[in-house]
Design a protein around this motif. Structure first.
Motif, PDB file in Angstrom:
ATOM      1  N   CYS A 139       0.833  -1.199   0.000  1.00 55.63           N
ATOM      2  CA  CYS A 139       0.000   0.000   0.000  1.00 55.63           C
ATOM      3  C   CYS A 139       0.879   1.265   0.000  1.00 55.63           C
ATOM      4  O   CYS A 139       2.085   1.214   0.277  1.00 55.63           O
ATOM      5  N   LYS A 140       0.229   2.360  -0.319  1.00 57.32           N
ATOM      6  CA  LYS A 140       0.931   3.644  -0.251  1.00 57.32           C
ATOM      7  C   LYS A 140       1.376   3.906   1.164  1.00 57.32           C
ATOM      8  O   LYS A 140       2.475   4.410   1.408  1.00 57.32           O
ATOM      9  N   ASN A 141       0.525   3.564   2.100  1.00 59.75           N
ATOM     10  CA  ASN A 141       0.880   3.616   3.517  1.00 59.75           C
ATOM     11  C   ASN A 141       1.493   2.262   3.885  1.00 59.75           C
ATOM     12  O   ASN A 141       0.781   1.275   3.998  1.00 59.75           O
ATOM     13  N   ARG A 142       2.773   2.203   4.028  1.00 62.21           N
ATOM     14  CA  ARG A 142       3.481   0.946   4.210  1.00 62.21           C
ATOM     15  C   ARG A 142       2.989   0.169   5.424  1.00 62.21           C
ATOM     16  O   ARG A 142       3.085  -1.061   5.457  1.00 62.21           O
ATOM     17  N   SER A 143       2.480   0.824   6.409  1.00 54.89           N
ATOM     18  CA  SER A 143       2.027   0.130   7.617  1.00 54.89           C
ATOM     19  C   SER A 143       0.808  -0.743   7.362  1.00 54.89           C
ATOM     20  O   SER A 143       0.524  -1.664   8.131  1.00 54.89           O
ATOM     21  N   GLU A 144       0.085  -0.476   6.314  1.00 59.82           N
ATOM     22  CA  GLU A 144      -1.118  -1.258   5.998  1.00 59.82           C
ATOM     23  C   GLU A 144      -0.852  -2.330   4.945  1.00 59.82           C
ATOM     24  O   GLU A 144      -1.781  -3.018   4.527  1.00 59.82           O
ATOM     25  N   SER A 145       0.359  -2.459   4.532  1.00 60.37           N
ATOM     26  CA  SER A 145       0.695  -3.433   3.479  1.00 60.37           C
ATOM     27  C   SER A 145       0.749  -4.849   4.045  1.00 60.37           C
ATOM     28  O   SER A 145       0.958  -5.070   5.243  1.00 60.37           O
ATOM     29  N   ASP A 146       0.560  -5.799   3.145  1.00 65.29           N
ATOM     30  CA  ASP A 146       0.716  -7.223   3.472  1.00 65.29           C
ATOM     31  C   ASP A 146       1.539  -7.844   2.345  1.00 65.29           C
ATOM     32  O   ASP A 146       1.052  -8.045   1.230  1.00 65.29           O
ATOM     33  N   LEU A 147       2.789  -8.174   2.654  1.00 62.94           N
ATOM     34  CA  LEU A 147       3.713  -8.624   1.628  1.00 62.94           C
ATOM     35  C   LEU A 147       3.798 -10.147   1.522  1.00 62.94           C
ATOM     36  O   LEU A 147       4.626 -10.656   0.749  1.00 62.94           O
ATOM     37  N   GLY A 148       2.961 -10.844   2.239  1.00 66.37           N
ATOM     38  CA  GLY A 148       3.009 -12.320   2.179  1.00 66.37           C
ATOM     39  C   GLY A 148       1.637 -12.943   2.355  1.00 66.37           C
ATOM     40  O   GLY A 148       1.372 -13.584   3.378  1.00 66.37           O
TER      41      GLY A 148
END
Length: 300
Positions: free
Chosen positions: A51-60
Motif C-alpha cells: 500500500c501507499k501507507n506501508r504500515s497497511e501493506s501485506d507482503l506475504g
C-alpha cells in the motif's frame, strides 16, 4: 513363500505372461497413479499487496487449496490500504464434480483390475466355462473404457479451470486495493500443478490400456469364431442329414421320396425288370437281346 512357489510350479500365474494378464497388471498400476496424483493434491500460491501507507501493506498473502477443489470455499484476507480491517475474499469456482468423478473411476478401476487378475490366476478354467465369464468381462471393460474417456476429458477441462482460478494474476483482480494506481500488487509464488498434469496423463493412459484390453478379452468370448463362420451349432439345432456318400445335403439338394411314383426314371428298377425278362427266355442273355426289336423298321 512356499505357497507362492507351489502356485508358480503349478502354472497358476502363467496368465501374467500373456497379454490378457499383463495388461491387467498395467491397468491396476496406472489406476493407482491416476487417482492418487489427483486425490492427494494440495497447492499454494503467494501474493503481496504494497500500500501507499506501508504500515497497511501485506507482503506475504498465502492461499492454500486442495482436492476436491471447491475453490468457492477457499478464502484469504487482503488489506484494503485504508484504515480498518482487511477484507475477506473467496476464490471463484467449484470443480469438485469432475475431480471426484475422475478419482472414483480410478478407484473402481483399481478394484476391478485387482479382482479380475485374481480370477485369471486362480479360477481361469471356471472363468472360461460356457464363455459367460469373458463375455461379462468384455462388457465391463467396455464400460470402463467409456468412463475413462469421459472422466479424463472432464477432468482435463476442470484442471484448466482450476489453473485459471488459482492464477495469482487472476486473484489479484479480486482485491479492491489493487485497483488503486498508488498501490502495488504482485505475485510471489505460483502454484505447482505438475502433479495434476500427471493425473490427466495417467487418465488417458488408462483409456488406452482399457481400450486395448478389449481386443484380448473379446478373443476369449468366442464371438470371434461366430463372426468368422466357424460357429459350431448346439445339439438342439437341426443339422442336414448326410447323403449316401457321407456329404451333407442342402435343402435344395435333398431327394424327393415321391419322385419314383411320378414316373421318374429309375435305373435300378429298369435293370431288374430287363434281367427278369431275359431269364424267362431260358437264361440266355443273347436270346433276350435278340428278341428285342433292333430298329424302327422291324417294328413296322
Amino acid at each position: 513363500m512356499d505357497v507362492v512357489n507351489q502356485l508358480v510350479a503349478q502354472g497358476q500365474f502363467t496368465i501374467i505372461k500373456q497379454p490378457l494378464g499383463f495388461i491387467k497388471i498395467l491397468q491396476w498400476i496406472f489406476a493407482i497413479f491416476a487417482f492418487s496424483t489427483c486425490g492427494s493434491y494440495s497447492g499454494m500460491f503467494k501474493m503481496s499487496v504494497e500500500c501507499k501507507n506501508r504500515s497497511e501493506s501485506d507482503l506475504g498473502i498465502e492461499v492454500e487449496f486442495e482436492y476436491p477443489f471447491r475453490l468457492h470455499q477457499v478464502y484469504f484476507d487482503a488489506p484494503t490500504c485504508k484504515t480498518g480491517n482487511p477484507e475477506r475474499l473467496f476464490l471463484v469456482g467449484d470443480y469438485s464434480s469432475s475431480a471426484e468423478f475422475f478419482v472414483t473411476i480410478g478407484v473402481f478401476s483399481f478394484l476391478y483390475a485387482m479382482a479380475s487378475l485374481a480370477v485369471y490366476c486362480f479360477v481361469l478354467e471356471k472363468y472360461r466355462e460356457n464363455m459367460k465369464g469373458p463375455q461379462i468381462d468384455f462388457v465391463v471393460t467396455a464400460v470402463f473404457t467409456f468412463m475413462w474417456l469421459v472422466s479424463s476429458c472432464a477432468w482435463a477441462k476442470g484442471l484448466s479451470d482450476v489453473k485459471t482460478a488459482t492464477d495469482p494474476e487472476t486473484v489479484i483482480r479480486l482485491i479492491s486495493a489493487c485497483e488503486e494506481p498508488e498501490n502495488r500488487c504482485r505475485e510471489l509464488y505460483d502454484p505447482k500443478v505438475s502433479g495434476l498434469n500427471t493425473s490427466v496423463a495417467f487418465g488417458f493412459c488408462n483409456l488406452i490400456l482399457w481400450a486395448g484390453n478389449m481386443w484380448f478379452v473379446f478373443k476369449e468370448t468366442g464371438w470371434l469364431a461366430l463372426f468368422g463362420g466357424t460357429y459350431v451349432p448346439s445339439s438342439g439345432e437341426k443339422q442336414p442329414a448326410p447323403d449316401a456318400y457321407g456329404q451333407e445335403q442342402s435343402f435344395g439338394q435333398q431327394q424327393d421320396p415321391y419322385a419314383g411314383s411320378q414316373g421318374g426314371y429309375q435305373p435300378e428298377y429298369g435293370q431288374q425288370q430287363q434281367q427278369g425278362y431275359t431269364e424267362q427266355q431260358g437264361g440266355d442273355y443273347s436270346q433276350g437281346f435278340e428278341q428285342q426289336p433292333t430298329s424302327f423298321s422291324n417294328q413296322m
